[in-house]
Design a protein around this motif. Structure first.
Motif, mmCIF file in Angstrom:
data_model
loop_
_atom_site.group_PDB
_atom_site.id
_atom_site.type_symbol
_atom_site.label_atom_id
_atom_site.label_comp_id
_atom_site.label_asym_id
_atom_site.label_seq_id
_atom_site.Cartn_x
_atom_site.Cartn_y
_atom_site.Cartn_z
ATOM 1 N N THR A 38 0.886 -1.641 -0.293
ATOM 2 C CA THR A 38 0.094 -0.319 -0.196
ATOM 3 C C THR A 38 0.899 1.101 0.391
ATOM 4 O O THR A 38 1.893 1.623 1.070
ATOM 5 N N ALA A 39 0.598 2.130 -0.803
ATOM 6 C CA ALA A 39 1.494 3.376 -0.899
ATOM 7 C C ALA A 39 2.402 3.348 -1.162
ATOM 8 O O ALA A 39 3.395 3.928 -0.322
ATOM 9 N N PRO A 40 3.510 2.397 -2.263
ATOM 10 C CA PRO A 40 4.694 2.753 -2.805
ATOM 11 C C PRO A 40 5.717 4.256 -2.257
ATOM 12 O O PRO A 40 4.541 5.302 -2.997
ATOM 13 N N ALA A 41 6.374 4.831 -1.726
ATOM 14 C CA ALA A 41 6.421 5.440 -1.134
ATOM 15 C C ALA A 41 8.026 6.065 -1.763
ATOM 16 O O ALA A 41 8.879 7.462 -2.448
ATOM 17 N N ASP A 55 18.479 -6.278 -8.125
ATOM 18 C CA ASP A 55 17.257 -6.230 -7.652
ATOM 19 C C ASP A 55 16.063 -4.849 -6.805
ATOM 20 O O ASP A 55 16.912 -3.874 -7.319
ATOM 21 N N LEU A 56 15.330 -5.070 -6.164
ATOM 22 C CA LEU A 56 14.704 -3.978 -6.273
ATOM 23 C C LEU A 56 13.788 -4.158 -4.808
ATOM 24 O O LEU A 56 13.209 -5.329 -4.040
ATOM 25 N N ALA A 57 13.741 -2.951 -4.054
ATOM 26 C CA ALA A 57 13.266 -3.061 -2.538
ATOM 27 C C ALA A 57 12.365 -1.602 -2.533
ATOM 28 O O ALA A 57 13.336 -0.655 -2.682
ATOM 29 N N VAL A 58 11.078 -1.723 -2.061
ATOM 30 C CA VAL A 58 10.490 -1.062 -2.051
ATOM 31 C C VAL A 58 9.876 -0.734 -0.657
ATOM 32 O O VAL A 58 9.257 -1.907 -0.130
ATOM 33 N N ALA A 59 9.843 0.717 -0.473
ATOM 34 C CA ALA A 59 9.151 1.240 0.669
ATOM 35 C C ALA A 59 7.462 1.721 0.521
ATOM 36 O O ALA A 59 7.346 2.732 -0.088
ATOM 37 N N ASN A 60 6.795 0.471 0.959
ATOM 38 C CA ASN A 60 5.305 1.307 0.832
ATOM 39 C C ASN A 60 4.890 1.683 2.494
ATOM 40 O O ASN A 60 4.967 1.263 3.166
ATOM 41 N N SER A 61 4.317 2.645 2.490
ATOM 42 C CA SER A 61 3.803 3.839 3.391
ATOM 43 C C SER A 61 2.816 2.996 4.700
ATOM 44 O O SER A 61 2.630 3.581 5.097
ATOM 45 N N GLY A 62 2.311 2.712 3.779
ATOM 46 C CA GLY A 62 1.025 1.747 4.169
ATOM 47 C C GLY A 62 -0.434 2.475 4.224
ATOM 48 O O GLY A 62 -0.315 4.126 4.442
ATOM 49 N N ASN A 63 -1.214 2.770 6.045
ATOM 50 C CA ASN A 63 -2.413 3.535 5.965
ATOM 51 C C ASN A 63 -2.188 3.548 7.298
ATOM 52 O O ASN A 63 -2.751 3.008 7.868
ATOM 53 N N ALA A 64 -1.726 4.442 7.662
ATOM 54 C CA ALA A 64 -1.647 5.064 9.064
ATOM 55 C C ALA A 64 -3.203 5.313 10.022
ATOM 56 O O ALA A 64 -3.175 4.742 11.058
ATOM 57 N N SER A 369 3.379 3.864 -8.156
ATOM 58 C CA SER A 369 2.123 4.188 -8.222
ATOM 59 C C SER A 369 1.225 4.028 -6.849
ATOM 60 O O SER A 369 1.386 2.600 -6.812
ATOM 61 N N THR A 370 0.176 4.827 -6.678
ATOM 62 C CA THR A 370 -0.813 4.249 -5.652
ATOM 63 C C THR A 370 -1.921 4.414 -5.683
ATOM 64 O O THR A 370 -3.177 4.004 -5.256
ATOM 65 N N ALA A 371 -2.416 4.390 -7.150
ATOM 66 C CA ALA A 371 -3.748 4.224 -7.576
ATOM 67 C C ALA A 371 -2.913 3.622 -9.690
ATOM 68 O O ALA A 371 -3.503 3.598 -9.863
#
Length: 550
Positions: A38-41, A55-64, A369-371
């Motif tokens: 959710t919400a890759p930042a 390789d790739l590492a993606v930080a997903n910020s989620g939804n607080a 993208s977040t959507a």
């Protein structure tokens, strides 16, 4: 290894088809997307499993707001620019930025994220097989939004610098010195106004890393490193009222680190009141090497990533505007200026990093993208070239002979990858010549040329064919002459007259047939030979003609 921080909530993710650009400049394949959290930042790249692939590492910020703390997704690369399904890892509360490095000096890539709602950073040590140990948290300050790694105290161990926005007015910079075993010391704070992003480089050439910090209404503050993990303010560079990203690179080939600043400007905002994000743009600030800088307006955009996308060894800009469905690439010159933008169509999203994802030496692009919650990979078209073949020598041959042509392959960029060479002949079918190219693969030097030889071979001449027919028709007048001689011995006048008329007709007919058939010369058949060069993505051809005597 690289890290990019995403700042806007409006994310244009580019699922682009390349628009043909000027010959041999730059192009990208259509995007391939991969679902993430959710919400890759932010995204970073490294070889996490030791197979030589990126390789790739993606930080997903989620939804607080709904208790979603986010996570980190690891996507292992296949070496061709494609990736396996992501593996999700817990990493703290709402990761906002990510950096990779070898923080415990075991020759394995590790991951560190800044947790915006945790006031800390999380360290995930790599096992070398694409998996990671459980994360360990270290206190930062405020709301961490940006993180980078460098050796700030000269002990050859990787340290961390974290930019944090205000949380109870605890904004500023934190430096966490590394112990070399994957652990970190208590933070050292550097008070600033609420920073938006940071860049690291040795701007004053004293051997110590310095900081460039994007700060609202201050623009870019330069802090000189003292070499012990502490910093002191040096100068401010006013590029934008609201800078939200800053990156460093050498834009004019003078071996001095320059700055690219992304921001919005209220100074020229008309009419009032200003819109929420007025006058977005990018400025390049050139380092004069004496502690001073020079500004240069570049483009109207609010997203930026850097790379040498055309292989000419000058740094280029890939940028976008969050309100647009296109992104642009501006090819850099060696004086800090850039060519006109080359546009690529897309959809809402944002560029994140550039990296060589398929080992073709050309930097590719990754967007977020977040959507929907995806990343998109845009592979650089890589090696582009021109190909030409000279006229065959000789240009006309008989059956059983061969002809050759010189093939020249010239690179149009600096990505010196192999170019495979093949050939074909038209019209095809029985009697058509064969062809071959030697060598069947060439690798020109960057911005250079390579040559090969095209050889065209014919089969042996037929023993009974058009030539024998020509000989037969050529004998007709001779037969007529023999007939005429035979009739001349006759004593009967009428018979002699008739024989002469017949013999003359045979001679005339034979001569006419001889003239019509070229006095026995065989006809020519023309063939078109095409030699084709193929790189990783691009393909170009050149054609030559050859006449063969039948």
């Amino acid at each position: 290894m690289q890290r990019r921080k995403m700042h806007s909530m409006s994310l244009p993710l580019f699922l682009a088809l390349s628009i043909p650009a000027a010959a041999g400049t730059v192009a990208f394949k259509p995007a391939v997307t991969y679902a993430v959290g959710t919400a890759p930042a932010a995204v970073a790249f490294a070889d996490f499993n030791g197979d030589g692939n990126t390789d790739l590492a993606v930080a997903n910020s989620g939804n607080a707001a709904v208790g979603d703390d986010g996570n980190v997704c690891i996507l292992l690369g296949n070496g061709d620019g494609t990736f396996q399904s992501p593996n999700s890892l817990s990493a703290g509360k709402n990761p906002s930025s990510i950096v990779v490095g070898d923080f415990n000096r075991d020759a394995r890539s590790d991951v560190v994220v800044a947790n915006k709602n945790g006031a800390n950073v999380s360290v995930l040590l790599g096992n070398g097989d694409g998996t990671f140990q459980n994360h360990v948290e270290y206190a930062a300050r405020g709301l961490p939004i940006s993180i980078l790694a460098a050796d700030f105290n000269g002990d050859s161990k990787s340290d961390l610098v974290v930019a944090a926005q205000c949380s109870g007015c605890s904004a500023g910079i934190s430096v966490l010195l590394g112990n070399g075993d994957g652990t970190f010391q208590a933070r050292i704070d550097l008070d600033t106004a609420s920073p938006q992003a940071i860049a690291v480089a040795d701007f004053d050439f004293d051997g110590h890393p310095d900081l460039a910090v994007a700060i609202p209404f201050t623009s870019i503050a330069i802090f000189r490193g003292n070499g012990d993990g502490t910093f002191q303010f040096s100068t401010s560079l006013f590029a934008y009222s609201l800078p939200h990203d800053v990156q460093t690179g050498d834009f004019n080939s003078d071996s001095k680190p320059d700055l690219a600043v992304v921001g919005n400007d209220f100074r020229f905002c008309l009419p009032h009141p200003c819109p929420p994000n007025p006058n977005p743009g990018i400025r390049v600030i050139l380092n004069n090497g004496d502690g001073t800088f020079s500004e240069l307006d570049v483009a109207n955009a609010d997203k930026l990533t850097l790379g040498d996308f055309d292989g000419d060894r000058n740094l280029d800009l890939a940028m976008s505007l969050s309100t647009s469905t296109t992104f642009d690439v501006l090819l850099g010159k060696d004086d800090g200026t850039f060519d006109a933008p080359i546009s690529f169509t897309g959809m809402l999203g944002t560029l994140a990093i550039s990296a060589d994802l398929n080992r073709d030496k050309a930097p590719d692009l990754v967007g977020l993208s977040t959507a929907p919650n995806t990343i998109a990979v845009f592979l650089n078209a890589g090696t582009d070239f021109s190909i030409s073949a000279s006229n065959p020598t000789p240009g006309t041959i008989s059956r059983g002979q061969s002809s050759s042509s010189n093939v020249s392959v010239t690179l149009l960029n600096g990505f010196d990858n192999p170019i495979a060479l093949t050939c074909s002949v038209q019209p095809a079918g029985p009697g058509a010549p064969g062809c071959s190219v030697s060598p069947d693969s060439v690798t020109p030097a960057p911005n250079g040329s390579a040559t090969a030889t095209l050889t065209i071979n014919t089969g042996t001449a037929s023993a009974a064919g058009t030539g024998s027919m020509m000989i037969g028709w050529f004998l007709v007048p001779i037969i007529g002459l023999v007939g005429l001689g035979a009739t001349s011995t006759s004593k009967r006048t009428n018979e002699n007259l008739t024989a002469c008329i017949l013999a003359g007709g045979l001679i005339l007919g034979g001569l006419l047939f001889s003239v019509a058939c070229g006095d026995g010369s065989p006809p020519l058949t023309s063939y078109t030979v095409t030699v084709t060069g193929t790189s990783i993505i691009n393909e170009h051809s050149s054609t030559v003609s050859l006449a063969i005597k039948q």
